[in-house]
Design a protein around this motif. Structure first.
Motif, PDB file in Angstrom:
ATOM      1  N   THR A   1       1.289  -1.997   1.782  1.00  0.00           N
ATOM      2  CA  THR A   1       0.175  -1.819   3.119  1.00  0.00           C
ATOM      3  C   THR A   1      -0.828  -2.995   3.737  1.00  0.00           C
ATOM      4  OG1 THR A   1      -0.089   0.781   2.489  1.00  0.00           O
ATOM      5  CG2 THR A   1      -1.755  -1.073   3.971  1.00  0.00           C
ATOM      6  N   VAL A   2      -0.904  -3.622   4.478  1.00  0.00           N
ATOM      7  CA  VAL A   2      -1.317  -4.779   4.806  1.00  0.00           C
ATOM      8  C   VAL A   2      -2.423  -4.805   5.620  1.00  0.00           C
ATOM      9  CG1 VAL A   2       1.151  -7.041   3.892  1.00  0.00           C
ATOM     10  CG2 VAL A   2       0.512  -5.868   6.636  1.00  0.00           C
TER      11      VAL A   2
ATOM     12  N   GLY B   1       8.685  -2.556   8.979  1.00  0.00           N
ATOM     13  CA  GLY B   1       8.206  -1.616   8.339  1.00  0.00           C
ATOM     14  C   GLY B   1       7.429  -1.651   7.366  1.00  0.00           C
ATOM     15  N   LEU B   2       6.023  -2.009   7.554  1.00  0.00           N
ATOM     16  CA  LEU B   2       4.797  -2.296   6.844  1.00  0.00           C
ATOM     17  C   LEU B   2       3.781  -1.524   7.454  1.00  0.00           C
ATOM     18  CD1 LEU B   2       4.642  -5.646   5.131  1.00  0.00           C
ATOM     19  CD2 LEU B   2       5.654  -3.760   3.671  1.00  0.00           C
TER      20      LEU B   2
ATOM     21  N   ILE C   1     -12.948  -3.590   1.101  1.00  0.00           N
ATOM     22  CA  ILE C   1     -11.737  -2.520   0.966  1.00  0.00           C
ATOM     23  C   ILE C   1     -10.367  -3.163   0.162  1.00  0.00           C
ATOM     24  CG2 ILE C   1      -9.970  -1.345   2.162  1.00  0.00           C
ATOM     25  CD1 ILE C   1     -12.077  -1.442   5.166  1.00  0.00           C
ATOM     26  N   ALA C   2      -9.710  -4.280  -0.309  1.00  0.00           N
ATOM     27  CA  ALA C   2      -9.590  -5.120  -0.918  1.00  0.00           C
ATOM     28  C   ALA C   2      -9.237  -4.846  -2.285  1.00  0.00           C
ATOM     29  CB  ALA C   2      -8.422  -6.567  -0.500  1.00  0.00           C
ATOM     30  N   GLY C   3     -10.505  -4.707  -2.936  1.00  0.00           N
ATOM     31  CA  GLY C   3     -10.827  -4.729  -4.185  1.00  0.00           C
ATOM     32  C   GLY C   3     -10.667  -3.423  -4.621  1.00  0.00           C
ATOM     33  N   LYS C   4     -10.902  -2.105  -3.498  1.00  0.00           N
ATOM     34  CA  LYS C   4     -10.924  -0.820  -3.963  1.00  0.00           C
ATOM     35  C   LYS C   4      -9.564  -0.124  -3.806  1.00  0.00           C
ATOM     36  CE  LYS C   4     -13.432   4.045  -3.729  1.00  0.00           C
ATOM     37  NZ  LYS C   4     -14.073   4.495  -2.466  1.00  0.00           N
ATOM     38  N   TYR C   5      -8.697  -0.202  -2.628  1.00  0.00           N
ATOM     39  CA  TYR C   5      -8.190   0.057  -2.601  1.00  0.00           C
ATOM     40  C   TYR C   5      -6.364  -0.222  -2.341  1.00  0.00           C
ATOM     41  CZ  TYR C   5     -10.580   3.421  -0.124  1.00  0.00           C
ATOM     42  OH  TYR C   5     -11.707   4.060   0.212  1.00  0.00           O
ATOM     43  N   GLY C   6      -6.217  -1.844  -3.530  1.00  0.00           N
ATOM     44  CA  GLY C   6      -4.978  -2.519  -3.146  1.00  0.00           C
ATOM     45  C   GLY C   6      -4.533  -2.992  -2.265  1.00  0.00           C
TER      46      GLY C   6
END
Length: 393
Positions: free
Chosen positions: A106-107, A127-128, A170-175
């Motif tokens: 996921t990006v 396809g991401l 969000i980046a820190g929590k969900y990776g």
């Protein structure tokens, strides 16, 4: 981002090894894409995303040069970049190739528009799964330019800096792989390819002056870096060059700091400008952009909304290129730099034009005249159009 000072991280390269591996002839033998410079980009393998990105035209613009009062003018025209008509296709293709190498599925991004479009398009082709977070008041052309790719568009009621802070959380929590947060060191390196191409298209020499639009300031620092890297690996000769910055007056923290003679960049809490793509009130690379300009003898200017519109019109009318509002900033700021003598009239300038005008049509609606309407009659054409135009000539 550095945990110590929260500044941007830099990719590191073995320049001695690169110098031994490439030459002008080797680079020229490769496809005319940004990936011909892959040794100077931070991915491990061959690219699989954005393989058609880059090598946009470098256009000699003699009529615009005369209008601006400078001897030689080139336009680095990223309005025709693939696939989303902006320079952001460069940075996104590097970031997503690296994201894939690191195992992200996921990006995402925080964006003022162009980055969102490019993440959406390139993620779709690879396809991401993708999410793009944007200020809720963006131009509709840019909103639609993300939605069409089936991405998850999240509009935030707030300025870009608030969007960016949320993305960090969000980046820190969900990776997830946020191209301009936890993937930023790779993402930013893609901007160098604009500088590599400029030198390549000038037959391997660095232009005397380069004018670059600034939001975070990253593009300017990376063009500066690209010129120095080509010197380090022996592809171009070391010659004097200056990089100059351009901002919108309604959000010009880097320009204002430069004019105050300081490298302390004061945030702009509420940007007020039609140039939404450059409306970043807390520019992460502002300090570094100021030092890049100072170190090369460059300068900085900013342009009002009215001057931005005029810049868009001049670029279109005298060079045949329709740019978004950031392009108007670059042209209008270059005009001021030339008029003030900071760019001498008898020297060469490259203007970096970063996105297509179809994305920000609202800025010029009602300011370019109206079509003249006639009936489908040759007689009416001759009376209403031809005769009047001939008399006015």
């Amino acid at each position: 981002m550095c945990d110590f000072d929260f500044g941007p991280l830099e990719a590191a390269y073995d320049y001695d090894a690169i110098k031994a591996a490439i030459s002008r002839d080797i680079l020229r033998s490769r496809k005319r894409r940004m990936w011909r410079y892959r040794e100077l980009l931070p991915i491990d393998g061959e690219p699989t995303i954005g393989t058609q990105v880059g090598f946009t035209p470098l256009v000699r613009a003699d009529r615009l040069a005369k209008k601006l009062g400078v001897r030689t003018l080139w336009i680095k025209n990223d309005t025709v970049n693939y696939p989303t008509l902006s320079f952001k296709d460069r940075v996104v293709s590097v970031a997503l190739n690296r994201a894939k190498e690191l195992g992200f599925t996921t990006v995402a991004c925080a964006s003022t528009g162009n980055l969102a479009n490019s993440v959406a398009a390139n993620a779709a082709s690879a396809g991401l799964k993708s999410y793009v977070l944007i200020p809720a008041d963006l131009e509709q052309g840019k909103v639609l330019g993300s939605l069409v790719y089936g991405t998850n568009v999240i509009g935030i009621h707030g300025a870009y800096d608030q969007v960016n802070r949320l993305c960090s959380e969000i980046a820190g929590k969900y990776g997830w792989g946020f191209v301009n947060v936890n993937l930023r060191p790779y993402y930013a390196e893609g901007s160098k390819t604009m500088g590599f191409e400029i030198c390549d298209q000038l037959d391997w020499r660095i232009p005397r002056h380069t004018v670059v639009p600034m939001a975070s300031g990253s593009l300017l620092t990376k063009i500066h870096k690209s010129y120095n890297e080509l010197i380090k690996v022996g592809i171009v000769d070391s010659t004097p060059f200056s990089v100059h910055g351009a901002q919108a007056t309604g959000c010009a923290p880097i320009s204002h700091a430069m004019k105050r003679g300081t490298d302390i960049v004061k945030p702009v809490p509420k940007p007020e400008t039609i140039v939404k793509s450059l409306a970043i009130g807390t520019p992460a690379d502002g300090y570094y952009a100021i030092h890049a300009m100072r170190d090369t003898g460059g300068s900085c200017e900013d342009a009002s909304d009215a001057e931005v519109v005029e810049g868009i019109q001049w670029l279109a009318e005298y060079a045949g290129i329709f740019a978004e509002t950031a392009g108007g900033v670059t042209v209008a700021s270059a005009k001021k730099l030339i008029e003030s003598g900071k760019i001498p009239h008898d020297e060469e300038v490259v203007l970096c034009i970063t996105g297509h005008g179809l994305k920000t049509q609202e800025a010029v609606v009602g300011k370019c005249g109206e079509p003249r309407l006639i009936k489908p009659s040759l007689r009416e054409f001759e009376e209403q159009i031809y005769a009047k135009d001939t008399a006015a000539a």
